[in-house]
Design a protein around this motif. Structure first.
Motif, PDB file in Angstrom:
ATOM      1  N   GLN A  62      26.192  37.148 -15.238  1.00  0.00           N
ATOM      2  CA  GLN A  62      25.422  36.365 -16.200  1.00  0.00           C
ATOM      3  C   GLN A  62      23.989  36.217 -15.708  1.00  0.00           C
ATOM      4  OE1 GLN A  62      27.406  32.629 -16.819  1.00  0.00           O
ATOM      5  NE2 GLN A  62      29.374  33.566 -17.285  1.00  0.00           N
ATOM      6  N   ARG A  63      23.049  36.224 -16.657  1.00  0.00           N
ATOM      7  CA  ARG A  63      21.639  36.030 -16.321  1.00  0.00           C
ATOM      8  C   ARG A  63      20.928  35.364 -17.482  1.00  0.00           C
ATOM      9  NH1 ARG A  63      19.649  41.883 -15.025  1.00  0.00           N
ATOM     10  NH2 ARG A  63      21.623  41.849 -13.879  1.00  0.00           N
ATOM     11  N   ILE A  64      19.801  34.723 -17.193  1.00  0.00           N
ATOM     12  CA  ILE A  64      19.061  34.023 -18.240  1.00  0.00           C
ATOM     13  C   ILE A  64      17.563  34.291 -18.122  1.00  0.00           C
ATOM     14  CG2 ILE A  64      20.743  32.169 -18.467  1.00  0.00           C
ATOM     15  CD1 ILE A  64      18.878  30.378 -16.811  1.00  0.00           C
ATOM     16  N   ASN A  65      16.891  34.199 -19.255  1.00  0.00           N
ATOM     17  CA  ASN A  65      15.436  34.140 -19.355  1.00  0.00           C
ATOM     18  C   ASN A  65      15.072  32.861 -20.094  1.00  0.00           C
ATOM     19  OD1 ASN A  65      15.947  37.307 -19.386  1.00  0.00           O
ATOM     20  ND2 ASN A  65      13.858  36.953 -18.686  1.00  0.00           N
ATOM     21  N   GLU A  66      14.022  32.204 -19.656  1.00  0.00           N
ATOM     22  CA  GLU A  66      13.588  30.990 -20.336  1.00  0.00           C
ATOM     23  C   GLU A  66      12.074  30.859 -20.235  1.00  0.00           C
ATOM     24  OE1 GLU A  66      13.708  26.170 -19.731  1.00  0.00           O
ATOM     25  OE2 GLU A  66      15.428  27.340 -19.047  1.00  0.00           O
ATOM     26  N   THR A  67      11.438  30.494 -21.350  1.00  0.00           N
ATOM     27  CA  THR A  67      10.003  30.237 -21.370  1.00  0.00           C
ATOM     28  C   THR A  67       9.745  28.990 -22.187  1.00  0.00           C
ATOM     29  OG1 THR A  67       9.491  32.599 -21.251  1.00  0.00           O
ATOM     30  CG2 THR A  67       7.727  31.140 -21.963  1.00  0.00           C
ATOM     31  N   ASP A  68       9.003  28.052 -21.607  1.00  0.00           N
ATOM     32  CA  ASP A  68       8.606  26.823 -22.298  1.00  0.00           C
ATOM     33  C   ASP A  68       7.089  26.695 -22.232  1.00  0.00           C
ATOM     34  OD1 ASP A  68      11.195  25.415 -22.921  1.00  0.00           O
ATOM     35  OD2 ASP A  68      11.428  25.632 -20.751  1.00  0.00           O
ATOM     36  N   PHE A  69       6.489  26.410 -23.381  1.00  0.00           N
ATOM     37  CA  PHE A  69       5.046  26.173 -23.425  1.00  0.00           C
ATOM     38  C   PHE A  69       4.779  25.024 -24.376  1.00  0.00           C
ATOM     39  CE2 PHE A  69       0.953  26.805 -25.586  1.00  0.00           C
ATOM     40  CZ  PHE A  69       0.102  26.699 -24.487  1.00  0.00           C
ATOM     41  N   GLY A  70       3.878  24.110 -23.990  1.00  0.00           N
ATOM     42  CA  GLY A  70       3.582  22.977 -24.856  1.00  0.00           C
ATOM     43  C   GLY A  70       2.190  22.422 -24.653  1.00  0.00           C
ATOM     44  N   VAL A  71       1.668  21.803 -25.711  1.00  0.00           N
ATOM     45  CA  VAL A  71       0.373  21.134 -25.694  1.00  0.00           C
ATOM     46  C   VAL A  71       0.538  19.786 -26.389  1.00  0.00           C
ATOM     47  CG1 VAL A  71      -2.039  21.207 -26.411  1.00  0.00           C
ATOM     48  CG2 VAL A  71      -0.866  23.323 -25.799  1.00  0.00           C
ATOM     49  N   SER A  72       0.050  18.728 -25.773  1.00  0.00           N
ATOM     50  CA  SER A  72       0.144  17.402 -26.374  1.00  0.00           C
ATOM     51  C   SER A  72      -0.980  16.524 -25.830  1.00  0.00           C
ATOM     52  CB  SER A  72       1.495  16.763 -26.073  1.00  0.00           C
ATOM     53  OG  SER A  72       1.647  16.572 -24.675  1.00  0.00           O
ATOM     54  N   GLU A  73      -1.108  15.345 -26.389  1.00  0.00           N
ATOM     55  CA  GLU A  73      -2.081  14.394 -25.870  1.00  0.00           C
ATOM     56  C   GLU A  73      -1.593  13.858 -24.533  1.00  0.00           C
ATOM     57  OE1 GLU A  73      -4.606  10.469 -27.342  1.00  0.00           O
ATOM     58  OE2 GLU A  73      -2.735  10.991 -28.344  1.00  0.00           O
ATOM     59  N   ASP A  74      -2.495  13.755 -23.568  1.00  0.00           N
ATOM     60  CA  ASP A  74      -2.150  13.264 -22.241  1.00  0.00           C
ATOM     61  C   ASP A  74      -1.793  11.780 -22.324  1.00  0.00           C
ATOM     62  OD1 ASP A  74      -2.011  12.474 -19.566  1.00  0.00           O
ATOM     63  OD2 ASP A  74      -3.537  13.908 -18.957  1.00  0.00           O
ATOM     64  N   PHE A  75      -0.543  11.458 -21.955  1.00  0.00           N
ATOM     65  CA  PHE A  75      -0.068  10.080 -22.047  1.00  0.00           C
ATOM     66  C   PHE A  75      -0.903   9.140 -21.179  1.00  0.00           C
ATOM     67  CE2 PHE A  75       2.654   6.617 -20.503  1.00  0.00           C
ATOM     68  CZ  PHE A  75       3.090   6.078 -21.701  1.00  0.00           C
ATOM     69  N   TYR A  76      -1.334   9.638 -20.011  1.00  0.00           N
ATOM     70  CA  TYR A  76      -2.061   8.788 -19.071  1.00  0.00           C
ATOM     71  C   TYR A  76      -3.567   8.772 -19.338  1.00  0.00           C
ATOM     72  CZ  TYR A  76       2.350   8.961 -16.554  1.00  0.00           C
ATOM     73  OH  TYR A  76       3.674   8.862 -16.214  1.00  0.00           O
ATOM     74  N   ASN A  77      -4.055   9.752 -20.095  1.00  0.00           N
ATOM     75  CA  ASN A  77      -5.490   9.828 -20.403  1.00  0.00           C
ATOM     76  C   ASN A  77      -5.675  10.058 -21.902  1.00  0.00           C
ATOM     77  OD1 ASN A  77      -6.738   9.918 -17.545  1.00  0.00           O
ATOM     78  ND2 ASN A  77      -5.177  11.546 -17.472  1.00  0.00           N
TER      79      ASN A  77
END
Length: 652
Positions: A352-367
């Protein structure tokens, strides 16, 4: 070779599992029925003490408007959370109090995985009842025969195969509530030594809002669903002793998602697809049958949440892609040593093998006012696991009514060591009517690739979860009456949990309960019913803190009842009414909190009617939640009120 031996081989060449073709009994529990899942080769139910339920083709045909998971929900000890929600919702299978991912799904006897998930749950949205011949549900730990994840049991989905005339054709069309439409068509047959089957299904729905709108004024949008599925298989009898077979399945669906419980999201969509292809062969060698299977399985999931036009007003953009690939090879033989002894021995290999890609853009919670972005990925070059196993069992049978099945399995993994499992399964049959049975077995669930390779992996590694299970009970069968009662208990250790910083082997888990089932057929009337009681606790250890024990039956009811009555009113007209009551359950809130949702206990009343014009044409209507109960199958997500499906089925 005898004619009986030749016929047996022909059946083997026709499918990856052997099963009885003609079941007229709607109870699915007669002791003389032939089953395959309990031993990996055909035996009568009377010869095995394992707990097995059969959903026959006749039962599936009388469920014309239901999805596969809705049919599974009528079985004792089985809960599929999400089956009452929108098409495309997560379908989590729980058997006898075990958690999600602890029931192994088989398709024609071959394990079906999604290696890319946090658990290896196979998405049952990718299978449709129109492609299924029958289902065998084997309860209790089955790791000795089937390996990892078969902790609470296995569900073997046996697909349709070609048989009978050289050419048969079928078509099913149905439509109903929420703009739902399902259409399927297929051809099958047998020409000489060649059997074939090809099926296509299309399913779509406008749906409802996946998230529940508490006020009714939130203007939540409807979350639709669109699926296409193609399945094909062929078998060839090469010689009197040797048969080959091949299978292919492709399914893909797209669906709209929401932001979570009680939270609408108009820009969140996903698609899921699955491709499976396999070959196999069966060879008769004296008293032995040699079987070979190879299967390739790939599952891909894509998620897109695009509210990028309003990032600085709380919006976000994210995309995630997951792909899991698995290779499975199995070589085994069953040998009839004598009329009292059968032996099974085999080896299997899994990659078994996996590929995974996550990409995101959002407002900075701390700034606030600034944009934050992230990107993570896992590569199949490094995120892989190999497994090898050898297993064997001995079935001592017909010893004055006494039968004993003994088995053991050795498992070796390249990432987390070795595991040995065993099973001891005695039974006793008296007067071909009464069966006493018991089972003591161990099981395991290996860490998933995500748990091993994600950013939340444990640098010290993870161990497989281990279980010891016991069952015992009694079954009675005579003149259309079938009764069964059983008690089960399971202890688990090294349970893998997410502790906040990563995955750890921390918990111990205990579950126990009992099931009572009854089915009776009298003239034109048929009655079925089952009651399941389940209780469980988990003991968790904090960092230096005292152990804490609490109830852990998330989404699993303590009390569960299914009951139905059917009547063959005329030669062509069949009517039935079914009641399902689900007791209160606790909900596992993200972050570890637990709570009880209002209305979490509920009942539904369903009705079904069909009229047959001979063997070729059938009209049907399926009415669900007739009393329009408002309830939660999963808190915060919409469960269907009154809804229906009606259609036509043609067989040529």
């Amino acid at each position: 070779m005898s004619k009986k031996h030749f016929f047996f081989l022909t059946l083997l060449a026709g499918s990856q599992t052997v099963f009885a073709q003609n079941f007229s009994d709607t109870t699915g529990k007669q002791l003389d029925q032939v089953v395959i899942t309990a031993t990996k080769y055909p035996v009568k139910q009377a010869l095995t003490g394992k707990v097995l339920d059969i959903i026959t083709r006749e039962q599936l045909e009388k469920s014309g408007g239901k999805q596969l998971t809705e049919v599974l929900n009528t079985q004792a000890g089985v809960v599929v959370a999400g089956a009452q929600n929108n098409l495309g919702s997560v379908q989590s299978v729980y058997i006898q109090g075990a958690g999600a991912g602890k029931t192994l799904i088989l398709i024609d006897g071959i394990p079906a995985y999604d290696p890319s998930g946090t658990s290896t749950n196979f998405d049952l949205n990718l299978i449709n009842t129109d492609e299924v011949e029958r289902i065998e549900i084997l309860k209790g730990s089955q790791s000795t025969l089937y390996g990892s994840d078969a902790v609470a049991g296995v569900i073997n989905i046996i697909t349709k195969k070609g048989d009978g005339k050289p050419f048969n054709a079928s078509a099913n069309l149905s439509a109903g509530s929420f703009g739902t439409f399902r259409g399927s068509a297929g051809i099958d047959g047998r020409v000489g030594g060649t059997a074939y089957n090809v099926q296509y299904t299309h399913l779509r729905s406008d749906g409802v809002s996946t998230a529940y709108d508490t006020t009714g004024k939130g203007n939540f949008d409807h979350d639709g669903f669109n699926e296409n599925l193609v399945m094909a298989n062929i078998s060839q009898r090469v010689t009197d002793r040797f048969g080959l077979r091949a299978n292919f399945q492709y399914s893909r669906y797209s669906t709209d998602l929401d932001g979570g419980s009680y939270t609408d999201d108009r820009k969140y969509t996903s698609w899921n697809k699955n491709t499976q292809a396999g070959i196999g062969g069966d060879y008769a060698l004296g008293a032995a049958m040699l079987h070979f299977n190879y299967n390739y399985n790939t599952v891909s999931r894509h998620y897109l949440d695009d509210s990028s036009m309003a990032i600085l007003q709380g919006g976000s953009y994210s995309t995630s892609d997951f792909t899991g690939r698995s290779h499975y090879a199995d070589l085994y033989s069953n040998i009839t040593v004598s009329k009292h002894v059968d032996i099974l021995a085999g080896v299997d290999y899994r990659n078994q093998r996996i590929n995974e890609t996550d990409f995101g853009v959002s407002e900075d919670f701390y700034n606030p006012g600034q944009v934050f972005s992230y990107k993570d990925s896992l590569s199949s070059d490094s995120s892989r696991v190999r497994q090898f196993a050898a297993y064997a069992s001995v079935l001592l049978k017909n010893l004055g009514g006494f039968n004993l099945d003994l088995g053991g399995r050795y498992n070796s993994f390249n990432r987390y060591g070795k595991v040995f499992t065993y099973s001891v399964n005695p039974s006793f049959v008296l007067n071909d009517r009464l069966k006493l049975f018991a089972d003591l077995s161990s099981g395991f669930s290996a860490p998933t690739l995500y748990q091993l390779y994600s950013p939340y992996r444990n640098p010290d590694g993870l161990k497989p979860e281990r279980t010891i299970s016991g069952e015992g009970g009694i079954q009675y069968n005579q003149s259309g009456l079938n009764l069964r009662a059983l008690y089960f208990r399971r202890h688990s250790r090294d349970e893998i949990i997410f502790s906040g910083s990563g995955y750890e082997n921390l918990d111990k888990e205990d579950a126990h309960g009992f099931e009572v089932e009854a089915a009776y057929k009298y003239g034109i009337w048929s009655f079925t019913g089952n009651y399941t009681y389940t209780a469980g606790t988990v003991t968790t250890t904090g960092n230096g803190a005292k152990d804490t024990t609490f109830n852990n039956l998330y989404q699993r009811p303590k009390n569960l009842v299914n009951a139905s009555v059917g009547v063959q009113a005329t030669k062509g007209l069949f009517l039935s009414l079914a009641l399902r009551t689900v007791g209160q359950r606790i909900d596992d809130i993200y972050g570890g909190a637990r709570g009880m949702a209002d209305g979490f206990a509920y009942y539904t009343l369903n009705g079904y009617a069909e009229y047959r014009f001979g063997k070729m044409l059938k009209l049907f209507a399926d009415f669900k939640n007739i009393t329009d109960q408002r309830y939660f199958d999963i808190p915060g997500y919409t469960s269907f009120g009154f809804n229906f499906m009606a259609g036509i089925s043609v067989h040529l």
